[in-house]
Every structure is written in structure tokens, then in C-alpha cells.
Scaffold this active site. Structure first.
Site, PDB file in Angstrom:
ATOM      1  N   LYS A  33       0.829  -1.214   0.000  1.00  0.00           N
ATOM      2  CA  LYS A  33       0.000   0.000   0.000  1.00  0.00           C
ATOM      3  C   LYS A  33       0.861   1.261   0.000  1.00  0.00           C
ATOM      4  O   LYS A  33       2.044   1.200   0.356  1.00  0.00           O
ATOM      5  CB  LYS A  33      -0.932  -0.008   1.219  1.00  0.00           C
ATOM      6  CG  LYS A  33      -0.214   0.151   2.547  1.00  0.00           C
ATOM      7  CD  LYS A  33      -1.154  -0.050   3.736  1.00  0.00           C
ATOM      8  CE  LYS A  33      -0.401   0.118   5.027  1.00  0.00           C
ATOM      9  NZ  LYS A  33      -1.151  -0.377   6.192  1.00  0.00           N
ATOM     10  N   TYR A 250      18.717  29.691   3.514  1.00  0.00           N
ATOM     11  CA  TYR A 250      17.736  30.625   4.086  1.00  0.00           C
ATOM     12  C   TYR A 250      18.103  31.051   5.509  1.00  0.00           C
ATOM     13  O   TYR A 250      18.580  30.246   6.294  1.00  0.00           O
ATOM     14  CB  TYR A 250      16.347  29.973   4.121  1.00  0.00           C
ATOM     15  CG  TYR A 250      15.703  29.887   2.765  1.00  0.00           C
ATOM     16  CD1 TYR A 250      15.244  31.030   2.102  1.00  0.00           C
ATOM     17  CD2 TYR A 250      15.559  28.658   2.137  1.00  0.00           C
ATOM     18  CE1 TYR A 250      14.650  30.936   0.851  1.00  0.00           C
ATOM     19  CE2 TYR A 250      14.963  28.554   0.881  1.00  0.00           C
ATOM     20  CZ  TYR A 250      14.510  29.703   0.253  1.00  0.00           C
ATOM     21  OH  TYR A 250      13.933  29.610  -0.980  1.00  0.00           O
TER      22      TYR A 250
HETATM   23  C1  LIG Z   1      -0.378  -1.430   6.876  1.00  0.00           C
HETATM   24  C2  LIG Z   1      -1.036  -2.638   7.358  1.00  0.00           C
HETATM   25  C3  LIG Z   1      -0.306  -3.832   7.563  1.00  0.00           C
HETATM   26  C4  LIG Z   1       1.189  -3.904   7.501  1.00  0.00           C
HETATM   27  O1  LIG Z   1       1.744  -3.482   8.718  1.00  0.00           O
HETATM   28  P1  LIG Z   1       3.323  -3.503   8.996  1.00  0.00           P
HETATM   29  O2  LIG Z   1       3.435  -3.057  10.391  1.00  0.00           O
HETATM   30  O3  LIG Z   1       3.921  -2.539   8.032  1.00  0.00           O
HETATM   31  O4  LIG Z   1       3.784  -4.898   8.760  1.00  0.00           O
HETATM   32  C5  LIG Z   1      -1.021  -4.975   7.881  1.00  0.00           C
HETATM   33  N1  LIG Z   1      -2.368  -4.949   8.021  1.00  0.00           N
HETATM   34  C6  LIG Z   1      -3.087  -3.819   7.862  1.00  0.00           C
HETATM   35  C7  LIG Z   1      -4.561  -3.864   8.040  1.00  0.00           C
HETATM   36  C8  LIG Z   1      -2.450  -2.624   7.547  1.00  0.00           C
HETATM   37  O5  LIG Z   1      -3.173  -1.509   7.411  1.00  0.00           O
END
Ligand SMILES: *Cc1c(COP(=O)(O)O)cnc(C)c1O
Length: 343
Positions: A33, A250
């Protein structure tokens, strides 16, 4: 032009390490994601394929459409336009509430999320019977039940309580599956830190951050054999000689104490880096300090190397900005060129 190097061997190493916890690489759902946590979703999906990953997890339809053909199944976590959900054997959606279940089209594949303590998404245990009934009546294809841990990275018993609660959920769902005539439900619950901590007795684990080489767990859990797969590189724009007392950037915040050579490199907060405001000492990967306030598209560093590594371990920046590694890497701009290192 600045660029990101992605190291295939490090990724493979991480997945092989994690497969020791799941028993097999095919039990890892790679969480890709948010542009694969800022790494580049197209590139990391190629890596995942090469490593034998069969299932991935993405944020929404846009991300799913980029890669779903490469895998057995892509789970979409947080699409909200459910009237446009894609009915395809290779795509499944997280069903986060009774209201959402009502919106899915006939034959959509879903994974039903159950809230076991996080208090964010998912139906409650008391809603399960209703949820199954509704799913059945709408001819939606229920494939899996899952939950998410809220304290797997922290010391304490909350995690174990939630593990127990999910065992209870599994039992309830297995009997509801019989009652409503659903066959072979699958179960998954663990993210990276939960997997590294607990006993694995699900069908899959949803692994995000550890695949990229990090875990953000309390230090008492010790170190894990993971390697960051991303490094961030910048190229020199120009070099100048400072006399003692000259300033850089800056507000003139940095003033040289001696004569020195300084170069400007083509990376800044516009590329998704956290903005260093010139206070405190922030070192880049090559050990040198950032001089003065970071600009939108540039950064000043002592020396005149043509190319420098800004970041090869996000923990340093995460510590400096008092945040988690997830945030440092996820913010990296998708417009930075990606270079794959495979061999
Ligand atoms: C992002 C997410 C994961 C992955 O989590 P990590 O801590 O990066 O392994 C797993 N399950 C859900 C529902 C998530 O939103």
C-alpha cells in the site's frame, strides 16, 4: 537527478527471514500500500513476484489496477468508492463495517475485518452473525476473516489478549461458516511486529515494514536480521568556497567557522524529505552534516563529491524527527527515479 536505489537481494533476504516465521514464503501477503511504503509499487511488485509472493495488499482500486494481474490475489484495504468495486477472482476487498457490506456488488470477493481491540475498522464480535447473514443474502463471496493488532510493537500483555480474542473469533466464524454454508474460510491477523513476536497459526501474515527492512518495535524485543532495501541518492548542482563567516541557505542560519568547500545537491523537502530546519545536527548517510535549512529542491553538504547518499537507513532520520521509519520512507516522492539493483 536524484534517485532511489532498490536492492533486490536485501528484499529477498528479508522475505526469506520472515518466511521462517510463517513456514513458507507463499504465506506472506506483501503489503504494498501507499506506493509500497514510498519505495515504488511497480518496482516492488516485480521484486515480490520474483520472490514467489502470491498475495499482496494495497490501499485502493488505483493501486490494485497497477499490479493485480501478477498475483493470485490482491486485497484492497481502504477503497471507499465501493459501488465501483471490481468483481474479479484476483481482487478482494476488506469489508470494514456492516454499512460497507451493504454496498458491495454481487460476487465481489471480500475479507471481513473484525475489530478485536484496535477500535478503528471492522465489525465487532457481536455483529458477526448479522454480517454473515447479510453477506449470504447479498451473494457476496466471503473468503477470509482478519483482524489487526494495535500493540504488537509495545511491551505488555495487550497483544496476547488480542491474540486470544482472535482465536475466539476464528471459532465463532468457523461455526457461522457452517451455519450459512460458506466453505473454507481463510484467516490472517499478523502485521510485521505481530509476526515477529507471536506464534503463527493463521493462513497468511500481512507483512509491510519488515519486507522493506525495518521494524519499529520497542528495543527490548531486540534486533532482527533485516536489511533496508532503499537508499536515496542526490547529485551535485554546484560547489562553492566559503570564507570563514560566510553563510549558507535561508536565514543565513549556518555560518562557516573556517574556510570550507560546500556543494548543493538536488534533493529537498519537495522530494518528500522531512524538512530539516537547521537546528540540531542531522547527518546524512555519508556521515556529513546538513548545513543550514533544507530548501525545497536542494540541500547543502560540505565537500564536492559528484553524488552522495542521503539516506540508507531511515532509522536515523526517524530518530531525529521523533517519528517512525514508516513515515520517513512513505513520504518519499513517487517522482524520484527508481533504479533497481538486481544480481
Ligand atoms: C499497513 C497494514 C499492515 C502492515 O503493517 P506492517 O506493520 O507494516 O507490517 C497490515 N495490516 C493492515 C490492516 C495494515 O493496514
Amino acid at each position: 537527478m536524484s534517485y532511489i536505489k532498490l536492492d533486490f537481494n536485501a528484499y529477498k533476504h528479508n522475505l526469506e527471514f520472515l518466511a521462517k516465521f510463517t513456514g513458507d514464503i507463499s504465506k506472506i501477503m506483501a503489503v504494498l500500500k501507499d506506493n509500497a511504503y514510498g519505495h515504488g509499487i511497480e518496482e516492488i511488485s516485480e521484486f515480490a513476484c520474483k520472490c514467489g509472493i502470491k498475495r499482496v495488499v494495497v490501499k485502493n482500486n488505483d493501486e490494485a489496477l497497477k499490479l493485480y494481474k501478477k498475483f493470485d490475489q490482491t486485497l484492497v484495504l481502504s477503497e471507499t468508492d465501493l459501488s465501483n468495486c471490481i468483481v474479479d477472482e484476483k481482487i478482494a476487498y476488506s469489508a470494514n463495517s456492516i454499512e460497507q457490506i451493504m454496498l458491495f456488488k454481487k460476487n465481489t470477493n471480500i475479507h471481513l475485518k473484525v475489530d478485536t481491540g484496535m477500535g478503528r475498522n471492522g465489525v465487532s464480535i457481536s455483529e458477526l452473525d448479522n454480517a454473515f447473514k447479510l453477506i449470504k443474502s447479498k451473494n457476496i463471496n466471503l473468503q477470509a476473516i482478519f483482524t489487526h493488532f494495535y500493540a504488537a510493537d509495545m511491551v505488555g500483555s495487550d497483544f496476547f489478549v488480542q491474540e486470544k480474542t482472535f482465536l475466539k473469533v476464528k471459532k465463532i466464524c468457523q461455526s457461522l461458516a457452517k451455519k450459512y454454508g460458506f466453505s473454507s474460510l481463510l484467516f490472517h491477523s499478523k502485521n510485521s511486529s505481530a509476526l515477529l513476536r507471536g506464534t503463527f497459526n493463521d493462513d497468511f501474515a500481512r507483512v509491510g515494514i519488515a519486507g522493506y527492512g525495518y521494524v519499529d518495535m520497542h528495543k527490548s524485543f531486540g534486533e532482527f536480521n533485516l536489511k533496508p532495501i532503499l537508499s536515496l541518492w542526490a547529485k551535485k548542482i554546484c560547489t562553492r568556497e566559503l570564507k570563514k563567516g560566510d553563510s549558507v541557505g535561508y536565514s543565513g542560519l549556518f555560518r562557516s567557522k573556517t574556510n570550507m568547500i560546500v556543494s548543493t545537491y538536488d534533493l529537498g523537502y519537495g522530494d518528500g524529505l522531512f524538512r530539516y530546519n537547521g537546528n540540531g545536527t542531522l547527518k546524512i548517510a555519508n556521515g556529513k552534516n546538513i548545513l543550514g535549512k533544507m530548501s525545497m529542491d536542494s540541500i547543502s553538504i560540505e565537500g564536492d563529491e559528484e553524488e552522495i547518499c542521503i539516506l540508507n537507513d531511515a532509522k536515523n532520520m526517524a530518530n531525529f524527527f521523533d517519528t517512525i521509519t514508516y513515515e520517513i520512507i512513505t513520504k518519499l516522492s513517487p517522482f524520484i527515479k527508481r533504479e533497481l539493483v538486481i544480481n
